[in-house]
Design an enzyme around this catalytic site. Sequence first.
Site, short mmCIF file in Angstrom:
data_model
loop_
_atom_site.label_atom_id
_atom_site.label_comp_id
_atom_site.label_asym_id
_atom_site.label_seq_id
_atom_site.Cartn_x
_atom_site.Cartn_y
_atom_site.Cartn_z
CD GLU A 42 -2.96 5.38 -1.17
OE1 GLU A 42 -2.90 5.92 -0.05
OE2 GLU A 42 -3.99 4.85 -1.62
CG HIS A 102 -5.18 0.18 -3.39
ND1 HIS A 102 -5.18 1.37 -4.09
CD2 HIS A 102 -5.33 0.52 -2.10
CE1 HIS A 102 -5.32 2.38 -3.24
NE2 HIS A 102 -5.42 1.88 -2.02
CG HIS A 120 -2.01 1.07 1.05
ND1 HIS A 120 -1.77 2.38 1.40
CD2 HIS A 120 -3.26 1.03 0.54
CE1 HIS A 120 -2.86 3.10 1.12
NE2 HIS A 120 -3.77 2.30 0.59
CO CO Z 1 -5.44 3.10 -0.37
#
Ligand code: CO
Length: 289
Positions: free
Chosen positions: A205, A237, A175
Site C-alpha cells: 500500500e 496480505h 505493508h
Molecule cells: Co492492509
Amino acid sequence: MQKKIISFLFIVLLLLPALALAHGHDRPEKKGILLVAFGSSVPEARVSFENIDKTVKATFQGMPVRWAYTSAIIRNKLAKQGEVLDSVAMALAKMTDDGFTQVAVQSLHTIRGEEYDDLARTAKAFEGMPNGIQHIVLGAPMISSQKDIEAVAQAVVSNIPKHRKPGEAVVLMGHGTPHPSNAFYAAMMFNLQKIDPNIYVGTVEGSPEIGDIQAMLKKNNVKSAYLIPFMSVAGDHARNDMAGDEDDSWKSILTKAGIDCKTVLKGTAEYDNMVAIWVKHLTQAVAHL
Ligand code: CO
C-alpha cells in the site's frame, strides 16, 4: 531577613512537586505490560502473537501482560466469531479500573507510522487521571532508528530459507503507508542490499511498489525469487496479495514476467531474532516505569 524569607519560599517551591506526587502514592504500586498489535483474523497467522506473548511473559516474569488490537475491522470480525479483543482505549480503561499505577505499552508494529502515532496519543490521554495510571511508557515499534534497521537487516538475512541457491532473489513484502515513515522501507532495502545485493523490499500500500521491484529484478536478470512477508503476521496480505493465485498477486505478476516464485508464509513475529528486537524496546520502556 528578606533573604531568609526568599530562601524559605524557594525551599517550599522545591518541595511542591514532591508533595503533589506523595498524594497519589498511598495506592500500592502495580506495574503491567500492554502489547499492542494491528491484529489479524487469520487463525494460522496468530502463531506470531502467541510467540510474542510467550517470550514477553518469560522475560518479564510476574508482570501481568495484556493485549489490544488497533484495527477496529479485525476486532469486529473476531467479535462476530465470539472472540472479544480490546481496543487500546478499552484495555487502558480496564487497567485503570484494575488499579495499575505504571504501564509499559509496547507497539508491535513494524514501522513508526499512523497506527503508532494514534497509539501514542491514546496512551498519553490515559496518563495521570485521578486514581488512574500514573505513568505510561511507550515501547518503540520494530524499526525506529538506524540501529534497528541494521539489527532487522541482520535478522532478515539469517531467516532466509537455507536452501536458497546462488542467484535466487529475495523479495520482501512490507505493508506500506501514506505516512512519511513509509521511507523506512526503501531505507530497509538499502541496508539489506549492503549485506546481500539480491534482496528487495516492496510494499502493498505504499512505495516501493511491485512495479518498481519487478523493474529491478528484470535489470538484474533475476529468474527465481523467494517471496517473504515483511509484516508481523502472515495474514491476508501475505496469503492473498503476495502468494495468492489472483492475477494481481505478486506471485502472479512476477511469474508472468518469467520469474519462478517460491513463497514463504511466515510473519516476522514468528522468528525469535525479530521478536528479540521488540522485546529489547519493551525492556527499555519497562526500565523507565
Ligand atoms: Co492492509
